[in-house]
Design an enzyme around this catalytic site. Structure first.
Site, PDB file in Angstrom:
ATOM      1  N   TYR A 234       9.405  12.667 -13.504  1.00 21.77           N
ATOM      2  CA  TYR A 234      10.663  11.907 -13.441  1.00 21.77           C
ATOM      3  C   TYR A 234      11.062  11.644 -11.987  1.00 21.77           C
ATOM      4  O   TYR A 234      11.517  10.542 -11.654  1.00 21.77           O
ATOM      5  CB  TYR A 234      11.797  12.659 -14.134  1.00 21.77           C
TER       6      TYR A 234
ATOM      7  N   HIS B  94       0.833  -1.199   0.000  1.00 19.00           N
ATOM      8  CA  HIS B  94       0.000   0.000   0.000  1.00 19.00           C
ATOM      9  C   HIS B  94       0.869   1.252   0.000  1.00 19.00           C
ATOM     10  O   HIS B  94       1.774   1.384   0.806  1.00 19.00           O
ATOM     11  CB  HIS B  94      -0.909  -0.007   1.230  1.00 19.00           C
TER      12      HIS B  94
ATOM     13  N   ASP C  27      -5.085   3.386  -4.806  1.00 16.97           N
ATOM     14  CA  ASP C  27      -5.158   3.899  -3.436  1.00 16.97           C
ATOM     15  C   ASP C  27      -6.314   4.884  -3.291  1.00 16.97           C
ATOM     16  O   ASP C  27      -6.331   5.933  -3.928  1.00 16.97           O
ATOM     17  CB  ASP C  27      -3.835   4.583  -3.076  1.00 16.97           C
TER      18      ASP C  27
END
Length: 151
Positions: A118, A22, A69
């Site tokens: 990035y 998670h 999530d």
């Protein structure tokens, strides 16, 4: 082959998705993303691949087993277009449809500036490079939880 699991999900990808916990981030990248160099900086430390498919096809396969999530607003993100952050190209629209389909509701992606993307990718658990050749076919997904079965 495994019953009920997309054949696009090879053994290495399945192992990584299973190992993630998670809050871990997964990056799905197009063919132009610096996937190998970024992947070396991730938790997994190596590049994974789902070759010869679009970003939307790869994301559909991944989200068939990967929960997003629900505790955060940035569980699904897209790399924004340089100079046009509000523009959403076709590749991102296709992936948005796959997210909404997998979640059974509208689940808008957040926009992430290129260099911030990035940096998020370097902190991710892993990078999966697809065969997507269109620009801006790069996405970040934060892993959620699967609740226990009700008794």
């Amino acid at each position: 082959m495994l019953k009920g699991i997309s054949p696009l999900l090879n053994a290495e990808v399945l192992q990584a998705l299973r190992a993630m916990g998670h809050g871990d981030d997964l990056i799905v990248a197009d063919t132009n993303f610096p996937s190998d160099s970024i992947a070396r900086q991730t938790r997994l430390g190596k590049l994974l691949r789902i070759d010869n498919v679009t970003a939307a096809d790869a994301v559909a396969a991944i989200l068939s087993v990967y929960p997003l999530d629900t505790f955060v607003d940035d569980a699904a993100g897209r790399m924004e277009i340089v100079g046009a952050p509000k523009e959403v190209p076709a590749v991102q629209q296709e992936v948005q449809k796959e997210i909404d389909k997998a979640e059974g509701k509208s689940w808008p992606m957040i926009s992430v500036e290129r260099y911030a993307f990035y940096e998020r990718a370097k902190q991710a658990y892993c990078v999966i490079q697809t065969g997507e050749r269109r620009f801006y076919g790069c996405f970040a997904f934060r892993k959620g939880v699967i609740p226990p079965d009700a008794k």
